[in-house]
Design an enzyme around this catalytic site. Structure first.
Site, PDB file in Angstrom:
ATOM      1  N   ASN A 146      18.137 -27.202 -22.478  1.00  0.00           N
ATOM      2  CA  ASN A 146      17.836 -27.669 -21.115  1.00  0.00           C
ATOM      3  C   ASN A 146      19.162 -27.795 -20.373  1.00  0.00           C
ATOM      4  OD1 ASN A 146      15.819 -28.564 -19.156  1.00  0.00           O
ATOM      5  ND2 ASN A 146      16.775 -30.579 -19.329  1.00  0.00           N
ATOM      6  N   LYS A 147      19.093 -28.151 -19.121  1.00  0.00           N
ATOM      7  CA  LYS A 147      20.284 -28.215 -18.259  1.00  0.00           C
ATOM      8  C   LYS A 147      21.442 -28.941 -18.927  1.00  0.00           C
ATOM      9  CE  LYS A 147      20.811 -26.739 -15.051  1.00  0.00           C
ATOM     10  NZ  LYS A 147      21.496 -25.421 -14.969  1.00  0.00           N
ATOM     11  N   GLN A 149      21.195 -30.521  -9.156  1.00  0.00           N
ATOM     12  CA  GLN A 149      19.734 -30.416  -9.015  1.00  0.00           C
ATOM     13  C   GLN A 149      19.079 -31.799  -8.953  1.00  0.00           C
ATOM     14  OE1 GLN A 149      21.575 -28.518 -11.000  1.00  0.00           O
ATOM     15  NE2 GLN A 149      20.680 -26.506 -11.356  1.00  0.00           N
ATOM     16  N   ALA A 171      12.497 -23.325 -15.321  1.00  0.00           N
ATOM     17  CA  ALA A 171      11.964 -22.320 -16.248  1.00  0.00           C
ATOM     18  C   ALA A 171      10.577 -21.781 -15.867  1.00  0.00           C
ATOM     19  CB  ALA A 171      11.983 -22.893 -17.659  1.00  0.00           C
ATOM     20  N   ASP A 225      14.153 -25.383 -21.154  1.00  0.00           N
ATOM     21  CA  ASP A 225      14.226 -23.952 -20.826  1.00  0.00           C
ATOM     22  C   ASP A 225      13.826 -23.089 -22.007  1.00  0.00           C
ATOM     23  OD1 ASP A 225      16.161 -25.268 -18.765  1.00  0.00           O
ATOM     24  OD2 ASP A 225      15.592 -23.295 -18.004  1.00  0.00           O
TER      25      ASP A 225
HETATM   26  O1  MRU Z   1      19.519 -23.975 -13.715  1.00  0.00           O
HETATM   27  P1  MRU Z   1      18.154 -24.509 -13.418  1.00  0.00           P
HETATM   28  O2  MRU Z   1      18.114 -25.390 -12.221  1.00  0.00           O
HETATM   29  O3  MRU Z   1      17.117 -23.417 -13.385  1.00  0.00           O
HETATM   30  O4  MRU Z   1      17.827 -25.424 -14.686  1.00  0.00           O
HETATM   31  C1  MRU Z   1      16.550 -26.001 -14.768  1.00  0.00           C
HETATM   32  C2  MRU Z   1      16.372 -26.923 -15.902  1.00  0.00           C
HETATM   33  O5  MRU Z   1      17.222 -27.090 -16.752  1.00  0.00           O
HETATM   34  C3  MRU Z   1      15.021 -27.579 -16.027  1.00  0.00           C
HETATM   35  O6  MRU Z   1      15.133 -28.838 -16.610  1.00  0.00           O
HETATM   36  C4  MRU Z   1      14.106 -26.712 -16.905  1.00  0.00           C
HETATM   37  O7  MRU Z   1      14.091 -25.396 -16.437  1.00  0.00           O
HETATM   38  C5  MRU Z   1      12.729 -27.242 -16.973  1.00  0.00           C
HETATM   39  S1  MRU Z   1      11.849 -27.055 -15.456  1.00  0.00           S
HETATM   40  C6  MRU Z   1      10.277 -27.629 -15.688  1.00  0.00           C
END
Ligand code: MRU
Length: 362
Positions: A247-248, A196, A48, A237
């Site tokens: 969040n993810k 990830q 994010a 996010d």
């Molecule tokens: O799809 P992504 O890899 O962008 O998802 C990212 C996440 O869900 C992170 O946990 C979130 O953005 C926080 S990053 C500090």
């Protein structure tokens, strides 16, 4: 110092291409907003705060070749580029926050003329990046208080240096605790479907010399039951006014498991991840990704052709499952609705006494 995910170098945005990690470390220099949009969409740059920073620099790329001194035309172009970038990914509010901030600065500083505005917007994007670095440190320092020496932390996805302009949010807490001399072990969920956790978080923590253990997503319940984990820390996010957290995908699973096993579930996020315009997580737009990310993950067909797929990229953890939200301004505890409202008031107050700054709402 952990790795840098995004930088501004010689009129271009340099990103570490996260689709290539961990097997290849490839930096890509981007000089136009179209390619930057593609990089955000395809998760070359992700997380994010990092996509917020990318969006801010995307505006700079979009206007740097603007010719002439037509200020209304220039502002129109800023809006157009922002609109395009807003279409890339819907869930992380940081992208919208950063783009609105750039648009606001452009409007407020229109007296500078086109060349002046170009410089001013570049400075603003650099400030967005520098602030995020500083914010990560503050989140880390606050969060480190929650970890004892010899703790084990479970995290999901990547909320580290690769996802921010600094050393991360959830991982920032780990780095800060280690800097304080605490021994911290990190367990990392692989984070299906795009891994990830397996590809990015393990790589980043190993680069930093942190004790890290990879587990499959399916192993989390058993690992918690075995008493291996003292705290779960994830990023965010988007956070609603009531403390619900997007969040993810898979984060919610962990929060449910944390409650079942009496383990604290913490969210670490900057204020730029709060969406003060929405009351609850039900209003958070959830990105759906292409079926191929599941059926043909990393080039390997793993499901029958034609199978129906549903692939939400994020989930929403209800605030009742969150023990605390760690921000740069301190740790927010329940009741979230009340405490987030207090934080918003405090923010509006600070910003009103600081002309040229961003507002809270988007
Ligand atoms: O799809 P992504 O890899 O962008 O998802 C990212 C996440 O869900 C992170 O946990 C979130 O953005 C926080 S990053 C500090």
């Amino acid at each position: 110092m952990p790795v840098k995910a995004i930088e501004w170098i010689n009129g271009k945005v340099r990103i570490l291409d996260q689709t290539k990690l961990p097997t290849e470390v490839v930096y890509v220099d981007i000089d136009n907003p179209g390619d930057l949009g593609e990089a955000i969409r395809s998760l070359r740059v992700r997380g994010a705060p990092a996509i917020g920073i990318a969006g801010a620099f995307g505006i700079v790329l979009g206007i740097q070749n603007f010719q002439g001194n037509d200020v209304p035309g220039f502002l129109h172009e800023v809006d157009r580029v922002a609109r395009e970038l807003m279409k890339t990914r819907p869930t992380a509010v940081n992208l919208f926050w950063a783009l609105e901030r750039m648009k606001r600065v452009a409007r407020q500083q229109s007296h500078l003329g086109v060349e002046g505005l170009k410089n001013r917007l570049l400075r603003e994007a650099q400030t967005v990046l520098e602030e995020d670095r500083e914010v990560c440190h503050r989140i880390g320092k606050h969060g480190a208080r929650l970890l004892q020496d010899n703790s084990a932390v479970l995290t999901h996805c990547n909320a580290g240096a690769l996802a921010t302009g600094g050393f991360g949010t959830a991982l920032g807490v780990v780095y800060a605790a280690v800097e304080e001399g605490k021994r911290i072990r990190v367990y990392v969920d692989e984070t299906r479907p795009l891994l990830q956790g397996a590809r990015l978080t393990t790589w980043e923590l190993m680069q930093a010399g942190i004790d890290v253990t990879l587990i499959s997503d399916n192993a989390a319940a058993f690992v918690l039951k075995q008493g291996r984990i003292d705290a779960i820390i994830v990023g965010a996010d988007r956070i609603a006014r009531n403390g619900d957290v997007a969040n993810k995908i898979g984060t919610y699973n962990l929060a449910v498991l944390a409650e079942k096993h009496g383990i604290p579930f913490y969210v670490a996020a900057p204020l730029s991840s709060f969406d003060f315009s929405i009351q609850s997580g039900d209003q958070i737009p959830i990105e759906e990704r292409a079926p191929e990310e599941i059926t043909e993950g990393f080039g390997q067909r793993i499901a029958p052709p034609g199978v129906q797929v549903y692939s939400p990229a994020f989930d929403v953890t209800p605030h009742q499952l969150v023990r605390a939200i760690i921000t740069e301004e301190g740790i927010i505890e329940p009741p979230f609705e009340e405490n987030i409202a207090k934080l918003e008031k405090q923010l509006i107050h600070t910003q009103n006494s600081d002309d040229d700054l961003w507002e809270v709402t988007r």
